[in-house]
Design a protein around this motif. Structure first.
Motif, PDB file in Angstrom:
ATOM      1  N   GLU A  89       0.699  -0.975   0.011  1.00  0.00           N
ATOM      2  CA  GLU A  89       0.055  -0.167  -0.039  1.00  0.00           C
ATOM      3  C   GLU A  89       0.848   1.362   0.001  1.00  0.00           C
ATOM      4  N   ASP A  90       2.065   1.234   0.110  1.00  0.00           N
ATOM      5  CA  ASP A  90       3.123   2.293  -0.029  1.00  0.00           C
ATOM      6  C   ASP A  90       3.266   2.705  -1.514  1.00  0.00           C
ATOM      7  N   THR A  91       2.740   1.665  -2.270  1.00  0.00           N
ATOM      8  CA  THR A  91       3.061   2.115  -3.736  1.00  0.00           C
ATOM      9  C   THR A  91       2.426   3.193  -4.400  1.00  0.00           C
ATOM     10  N   ALA A  92       3.001   4.113  -5.006  1.00  0.00           N
ATOM     11  CA  ALA A  92       2.613   5.536  -5.214  1.00  0.00           C
ATOM     12  C   ALA A  92       3.572   6.242  -6.099  1.00  0.00           C
ATOM     13  N   VAL A  93       3.409   7.308  -6.629  1.00  0.00           N
ATOM     14  CA  VAL A  93       4.414   8.465  -6.953  1.00  0.00           C
ATOM     15  C   VAL A  93       4.452   9.209  -5.791  1.00  0.00           C
ATOM     16  N   TYR A  94       5.887   9.681  -5.623  1.00  0.00           N
ATOM     17  CA  TYR A  94       6.052  10.350  -4.286  1.00  0.00           C
ATOM     18  C   TYR A  94       6.925  11.861  -4.885  1.00  0.00           C
ATOM     19  N   TYR A  95       6.346  12.822  -4.436  1.00  0.00           N
ATOM     20  CA  TYR A  95       6.733  14.016  -4.760  1.00  0.00           C
ATOM     21  C   TYR A  95       7.130  14.748  -3.440  1.00  0.00           C
ATOM     22  N   CYS A  96       8.256  15.511  -3.958  1.00  0.00           N
ATOM     23  CA  CYS A  96       8.882  16.381  -3.112  1.00  0.00           C
ATOM     24  C   CYS A  96       8.303  17.776  -2.998  1.00  0.00           C
ATOM     25  N   ASN A  97       8.040  18.207  -1.761  1.00  0.00           N
ATOM     26  CA  ASN A  97       7.483  19.558  -1.763  1.00  0.00           C
ATOM     27  C   ASN A  97       8.425  20.419  -1.032  1.00  0.00           C
ATOM     28  N   VAL A  98       8.518  21.512  -1.126  1.00  0.00           N
ATOM     29  CA  VAL A  98       9.375  22.841  -0.702  1.00  0.00           C
ATOM     30  C   VAL A  98       8.407  23.793  -0.641  1.00  0.00           C
ATOM     31  N   GLN A  99       8.153  24.383   0.755  1.00  0.00           N
ATOM     32  CA  GLN A  99       7.460  25.525   0.994  1.00  0.00           C
ATOM     33  C   GLN A  99       8.381  26.446   1.555  1.00  0.00           C
ATOM     34  N   THR A 100       8.185  27.859   1.047  1.00  0.00           N
ATOM     35  CA  THR A 100       9.099  28.928   1.174  1.00  0.00           C
ATOM     36  C   THR A 100       8.434  30.103   1.391  1.00  0.00           C
ATOM     37  N   ARG A 101       9.015  31.217   2.117  1.00  0.00           N
ATOM     38  CA  ARG A 101       8.397  32.553   2.169  1.00  0.00           C
ATOM     39  C   ARG A 101       9.511  33.388   1.792  1.00  0.00           C
TER      40      ARG A 101
END
Length: 120
Positions: A89-101
């Motif tokens: 169930e961990d099968t997926a496309v994994y995306y990196c996210n960067v939150q900036t200010r």
């Protein structure tokens, strides 16, 4: 132009491990949080794990105790997701996210995604 590049996806058997890395470059703003989201077929994108600039972490309940998110102290703007005891169930496309200010404005940047496939 901001670049967010993931690496480390692949295929593994259930119970195995994978390590994902993400490098953000050309970001001329304060990075607040770096993290990982995933999206399985037919499902919504969901948070997997994130880490703030101060080192606070947040995990989805389904991955607590199995996944670990960290910043690479030797490589600026890099976040690593260590995934152990992987399940189908961990099968997926994994995306990196960067939150900036910057100047009071928040903005999100996303990587192109990396496929993780766990076979049972």
């Amino acid at each position: 132009q901001v670049q967010v590049v993931e690496s480390g996806g692949g295929m593994v058997q259930a119970g195995g491990s994978l390590r994902l890395s993400c490098v953000a470059s050309k970001i001329f703003a304060e990075i607040i949080t770096m993290g990982w989201y995933r999206q399985a077929p037919g499902a919504q994108r969901e948070l997997v794990a994130a880490i703030t600039s101060g080192g606070s972490t947040n995990y989805a309940g389904s991955v607590k105790g199995r996944f670990s998110v960290s910043r690479d102290n030797n490589a600026k703007n890099t976040v690593v997701l260590q995934m152990n005891s992987l399940k189908a169930e961990d099968t997926a496309v994994y995306y990196c996210n960067v939150q900036t200010r910057r100047l009071g404005q928040s903005r999100d940047y996303w990587g192109q995604g990396t496929q993780v496939t766990v076979s049972s």
